[in-house]
Design a protein around this motif. Structure first.
Motif, PDB file in Angstrom:
ATOM      1  N   ASP A   2       0.753  -1.122   0.017  1.00  0.00           N
ATOM      2  CA  ASP A   2       0.043  -0.001   0.063  1.00  0.00           C
ATOM      3  C   ASP A   2       0.900   1.063   0.007  1.00  0.00           C
ATOM      4  O   ASP A   2       1.816   1.348   0.964  1.00  0.00           O
ATOM      5  CB  ASP A   2      -0.884  -0.128   1.211  1.00  0.00           C
ATOM      6  CG  ASP A   2      -1.834   1.111   1.039  1.00  0.00           C
ATOM      7  OD1 ASP A   2      -1.633   2.055   1.446  1.00  0.00           O
ATOM      8  OD2 ASP A   2      -2.856   0.546   0.906  1.00  0.00           O
ATOM      9  N   ILE A   3       0.285   2.117  -1.068  1.00  0.00           N
ATOM     10  CA  ILE A   3       1.287   3.491  -1.186  1.00  0.00           C
ATOM     11  C   ILE A   3       1.344   4.183   0.140  1.00  0.00           C
ATOM     12  O   ILE A   3       2.310   4.952   0.588  1.00  0.00           O
ATOM     13  CB  ILE A   3       0.942   4.315  -2.462  1.00  0.00           C
ATOM     14  CG1 ILE A   3       2.010   5.270  -2.402  1.00  0.00           C
ATOM     15  CG2 ILE A   3      -0.507   4.663  -2.103  1.00  0.00           C
ATOM     16  CD1 ILE A   3       1.677   6.153  -3.890  1.00  0.00           C
ATOM     17  N   SER A   4       0.314   4.273   0.882  1.00  0.00           N
ATOM     18  CA  SER A   4       0.076   5.160   2.128  1.00  0.00           C
ATOM     19  C   SER A   4       1.046   4.556   3.070  1.00  0.00           C
ATOM     20  O   SER A   4       1.701   5.275   3.897  1.00  0.00           O
ATOM     21  CB  SER A   4      -1.195   5.132   2.611  1.00  0.00           C
ATOM     22  OG  SER A   4      -1.953   3.773   2.905  1.00  0.00           O
ATOM     23  N   LEU A   5       1.067   3.244   3.400  1.00  0.00           N
ATOM     24  CA  LEU A   5       2.110   2.574   4.284  1.00  0.00           C
ATOM     25  C   LEU A   5       3.508   2.890   4.030  1.00  0.00           C
ATOM     26  O   LEU A   5       4.277   3.363   4.770  1.00  0.00           O
ATOM     27  CB  LEU A   5       2.003   0.983   4.072  1.00  0.00           C
ATOM     28  CG  LEU A   5       0.391   0.578   4.890  1.00  0.00           C
ATOM     29  CD1 LEU A   5       0.528  -0.976   4.804  1.00  0.00           C
ATOM     30  CD2 LEU A   5       0.335   1.090   6.048  1.00  0.00           C
ATOM     31  N   VAL A   6       3.777   2.838   2.637  1.00  0.00           N
ATOM     32  CA  VAL A   6       5.294   3.292   2.077  1.00  0.00           C
ATOM     33  C   VAL A   6       5.603   4.589   2.812  1.00  0.00           C
ATOM     34  O   VAL A   6       6.743   4.910   3.195  1.00  0.00           O
ATOM     35  CB  VAL A   6       5.570   3.187   0.717  1.00  0.00           C
ATOM     36  CG1 VAL A   6       6.722   3.671   0.158  1.00  0.00           C
ATOM     37  CG2 VAL A   6       5.184   1.502   0.295  1.00  0.00           C
ATOM     38  N   ILE A   7       4.653   5.622   2.467  1.00  0.00           N
ATOM     39  CA  ILE A   7       4.808   7.075   2.672  1.00  0.00           C
ATOM     40  C   ILE A   7       5.066   7.272   4.280  1.00  0.00           C
ATOM     41  O   ILE A   7       6.082   7.778   4.682  1.00  0.00           O
ATOM     42  CB  ILE A   7       4.022   8.045   2.178  1.00  0.00           C
ATOM     43  CG1 ILE A   7       3.929   7.899   0.681  1.00  0.00           C
ATOM     44  CG2 ILE A   7       3.943   9.561   2.507  1.00  0.00           C
ATOM     45  CD1 ILE A   7       2.829   8.416   0.002  1.00  0.00           C
ATOM     46  N   LYS A   8       4.209   6.601   4.916  1.00  0.00           N
ATOM     47  CA  LYS A   8       4.268   6.654   6.548  1.00  0.00           C
ATOM     48  C   LYS A   8       5.612   6.159   6.938  1.00  0.00           C
ATOM     49  O   LYS A   8       6.231   6.743   7.676  1.00  0.00           O
ATOM     50  CB  LYS A   8       3.033   6.003   6.955  1.00  0.00           C
ATOM     51  CG  LYS A   8       1.658   6.401   6.959  1.00  0.00           C
ATOM     52  CD  LYS A   8       0.599   5.713   7.531  1.00  0.00           C
ATOM     53  CE  LYS A   8      -0.890   6.260   7.377  1.00  0.00           C
ATOM     54  NZ  LYS A   8      -1.690   5.339   7.953  1.00  0.00           N
ATOM     55  N   GLU A  12       8.482   8.203   9.074  1.00  0.00           N
ATOM     56  CA  GLU A  12       8.977   7.865  10.456  1.00  0.00           C
ATOM     57  C   GLU A  12      10.676   7.758  10.389  1.00  0.00           C
ATOM     58  O   GLU A  12      11.287   8.074  11.229  1.00  0.00           O
ATOM     59  CB  GLU A  12       8.315   6.525  10.634  1.00  0.00           C
ATOM     60  CG  GLU A  12       6.825   6.656  11.410  1.00  0.00           C
ATOM     61  CD  GLU A  12       6.271   5.497  11.353  1.00  0.00           C
ATOM     62  OE1 GLU A  12       6.956   4.575  11.587  1.00  0.00           O
ATOM     63  OE2 GLU A  12       4.849   5.442  11.954  1.00  0.00           O
ATOM     64  N   GLU A  13      11.200   6.990   9.111  1.00  0.00           N
ATOM     65  CA  GLU A  13      12.572   6.797   9.138  1.00  0.00           C
ATOM     66  C   GLU A  13      13.347   8.148   9.118  1.00  0.00           C
ATOM     67  O   GLU A  13      14.417   8.120   9.782  1.00  0.00           O
ATOM     68  CB  GLU A  13      12.790   5.985   7.913  1.00  0.00           C
ATOM     69  CG  GLU A  13      12.422   4.574   8.029  1.00  0.00           C
ATOM     70  CD  GLU A  13      12.772   3.607   6.689  1.00  0.00           C
ATOM     71  OE1 GLU A  13      13.019   2.486   6.764  1.00  0.00           O
ATOM     72  OE2 GLU A  13      12.968   4.480   5.577  1.00  0.00           O
ATOM     73  N   LEU A  14      12.905   9.195   8.590  1.00  0.00           N
ATOM     74  CA  LEU A  14      13.344  10.283   8.089  1.00  0.00           C
ATOM     75  C   LEU A  14      13.306  11.348   9.313  1.00  0.00           C
ATOM     76  O   LEU A  14      13.594  12.571   9.389  1.00  0.00           O
ATOM     77  CB  LEU A  14      12.913  11.047   7.082  1.00  0.00           C
ATOM     78  CG  LEU A  14      13.413  10.251   5.811  1.00  0.00           C
ATOM     79  CD1 LEU A  14      12.782  10.910   4.368  1.00  0.00           C
ATOM     80  CD2 LEU A  14      14.715  10.195   5.306  1.00  0.00           C
ATOM     81  N   GLY A  15      12.247  11.193  10.317  1.00  0.00           N
ATOM     82  CA  GLY A  15      11.669  12.073  11.356  1.00  0.00           C
ATOM     83  C   GLY A  15      11.026  13.257  11.063  1.00  0.00           C
ATOM     84  O   GLY A  15      11.078  14.126  11.351  1.00  0.00           O
ATOM     85  N   LEU A  16      10.291  13.061   9.848  1.00  0.00           N
ATOM     86  CA  LEU A  16       9.363  14.007   9.345  1.00  0.00           C
ATOM     87  C   LEU A  16       7.981  13.930   9.571  1.00  0.00           C
ATOM     88  O   LEU A  16       7.778  12.587   9.917  1.00  0.00           O
ATOM     89  CB  LEU A  16       9.366  14.110   7.949  1.00  0.00           C
ATOM     90  CG  LEU A  16      11.129  14.362   7.455  1.00  0.00           C
ATOM     91  CD1 LEU A  16      11.367  14.043   5.802  1.00  0.00           C
ATOM     92  CD2 LEU A  16      11.554  15.596   7.713  1.00  0.00           C
ATOM     93  N   ASP A  17       7.203  14.762   9.203  1.00  0.00           N
ATOM     94  CA  ASP A  17       5.666  14.710   9.524  1.00  0.00           C
ATOM     95  C   ASP A  17       4.885  14.869   8.205  1.00  0.00           C
ATOM     96  O   ASP A  17       5.449  15.491   7.007  1.00  0.00           O
ATOM     97  CB  ASP A  17       5.292  15.495  10.599  1.00  0.00           C
ATOM     98  CG  ASP A  17       5.350  17.003  10.579  1.00  0.00           C
ATOM     99  OD1 ASP A  17       5.671  17.469   9.340  1.00  0.00           O
ATOM    100  OD2 ASP A  17       5.587  17.508  11.739  1.00  0.00           O
ATOM    101  N   GLN A  18       3.433  15.011   8.083  1.00  0.00           N
ATOM    102  CA  GLN A  18       2.866  15.406   7.196  1.00  0.00           C
ATOM    103  C   GLN A  18       2.764  16.599   6.603  1.00  0.00           C
ATOM    104  O   GLN A  18       2.929  17.020   5.418  1.00  0.00           O
ATOM    105  CB  GLN A  18       1.267  15.073   7.330  1.00  0.00           C
ATOM    106  CG  GLN A  18       0.995  13.425   7.629  1.00  0.00           C
ATOM    107  CD  GLN A  18      -0.511  13.156   8.069  1.00  0.00           C
ATOM    108  OE1 GLN A  18      -1.148  13.974   7.788  1.00  0.00           O
ATOM    109  NE2 GLN A  18      -0.642  12.083   8.505  1.00  0.00           N
ATOM    110  N   ARG A  19       2.994  17.448   7.603  1.00  0.00           N
ATOM    111  CA  ARG A  19       3.103  18.881   7.032  1.00  0.00           C
ATOM    112  C   ARG A  19       4.087  19.037   6.327  1.00  0.00           C
ATOM    113  O   ARG A  19       4.338  19.796   5.383  1.00  0.00           O
ATOM    114  CB  ARG A  19       3.079  19.828   8.443  1.00  0.00           C
ATOM    115  CG  ARG A  19       3.180  21.407   8.319  1.00  0.00           C
ATOM    116  CD  ARG A  19       3.273  22.209   9.435  1.00  0.00           C
ATOM    117  NE  ARG A  19       2.235  21.875  10.358  1.00  0.00           N
ATOM    118  CZ  ARG A  19       2.352  21.306  11.680  1.00  0.00           C
ATOM    119  NH1 ARG A  19       3.533  20.595  11.855  1.00  0.00           N
ATOM    120  NH2 ARG A  19       1.228  21.097  12.269  1.00  0.00           N
ATOM    121  N   ASP A  20       5.340  18.671   6.701  1.00  0.00           N
ATOM    122  CA  ASP A  20       6.818  18.908   5.905  1.00  0.00           C
ATOM    123  C   ASP A  20       6.357  18.039   4.792  1.00  0.00           C
ATOM    124  O   ASP A  20       6.828  18.948   3.507  1.00  0.00           O
ATOM    125  CB  ASP A  20       7.988  18.001   6.732  1.00  0.00           C
ATOM    126  CG  ASP A  20       8.158  18.405   8.027  1.00  0.00           C
ATOM    127  OD1 ASP A  20       8.040  19.549   8.127  1.00  0.00           O
ATOM    128  OD2 ASP A  20       8.641  17.750   8.701  1.00  0.00           O
TER     129      ASP A  20
END
Length: 288
Positions: A2-8, A12-20
């Motif tokens: 699932d593409i959403s799982l890959v993005i999430k 997390e790996e990069l320590g970023l959030d949805q706003r970024d």
């Protein structure tokens, strides 16, 4: 996957959030949230620019997200095509009919109302969408056009980009009234169809776009007879001293030459190419 799982997972790996991610993709945080919670289907890769922007930001191979989105959409399309076509929203049908040439509106209304979503209605609606999408896509990266339009609609730049991206991702089976009001209504002036030939003419609003009239022809043609490629042409193409600078268009022209029993040589094709390029053999087009 699932593409959403890959993005999430990558966020997390990069320590970023949805706003970024939203900032990098130049869309709203709400749009990203809906993609990641599966409230919104992933848009078609060919209709959007967000996968390139997101892949670059998430440091993923440039085609990873696009490939995943394409696979998910194919599965969704299989499920959608298994069901009979649903009728358009009443407001969408009314808007399409209102844009029809006045003297043909009653006739087209009668045809549309015979079936919930018949072939003619699907054809006309899809072509209207195709034409308007072409204009919208051309303006997507035009910031000097997009920002004033956003202000006129009381939206932010990012909200206006989301609106266009969502419209580009619609098809004839899920077009919304909101999309029609925002894009079809201001851009389409009139349309008309010849029911004998299914020739469709679409006129655009000249005050909004530089495009004016688009015409689609649906004509039955006999298949062209298969011709064996001339040995002399093959020899010409293999000899780079003769054909080295020939363009694809020129080669296609030479391939279409036909002969009655004669077999031209490679030298013939070379001379034909020179004749084709010689301006003395053609009249200049007249300008008014």
């Amino acid at each position: 996957m699932d593409i959403s799982l890959v993005i999430k997972h990558r966020l997390e790996e990069l320590g970023l959030d949805q706003r970024d991610l939203a900032t990098a993709a130049q869309v709203t945080e709400s749009y990203i949230s809906q993609l990641l919670t599966r409230k919104k289907a992933p848009p078609a890769p060919a209709r959007t620019d967000i996968y390139d922007r997101m892949s670059q930001f998430l440091k993923l191979p440039h085609d990873t997200l696009a490939r995943l989105a394409d696979l998910q959409r194919q599965e969704e399309l299989k499920r959608k095509m298994a069901d009979p076509p649903a009728p358009l929203f009443k407001g969408v049908r009314e808007l399409v009919l209102r844009k029809c040439k006045p003297e043909r509106q009653d006739q087209m209304r009668a045809i549309f109302e015979k079936q919930p979503f018949g072939e003619i209605e699907r054809l006309v609606t899809q072509k209207l969408l195709d034409v308007v999408k072409r204009v919208a896509k051309a303006e997507l990266d035009n910031e000097s056009w997009l920002r004033p339009v956003a202000r006129l609609n009381n939206r932010s730049y990012e909200e206006m980009r989301v609106s266009i991206l969502e419209f580009l991702d619609t098809d004839v089976f899920d077009v919304s009234l909101e999309s029609c009001v925002s894009f079809l209504d201001p851009l389409i002036e009139t349309w008309d169809v010849d029911l004998a030939t299914f020739s469709l003419e679409i006129k655009l609003n000249s005050r909004v776009t530089s495009d004016h009239t688009t015409r689609f022809e649906f004509v039955e043609k006999e298949p062209e007879a298969a011709f064996e490629e001339e040995p002399g042409l093959n020899e010409f193409l293999r000899d780079s001293s003769l054909s080295g600078r020939a363009t694809g268009e020129e080669i296609e022209f030479l391939r279409k030459l036909r002969f009655s029993g004669k077999r031209p040589t490679a030298l013939y094709y070379y001379r034909e190419l020179q004749n084709l390029r010689d301006p003395l053999h053609f009249r200049a087009s007249r300008t008014e």
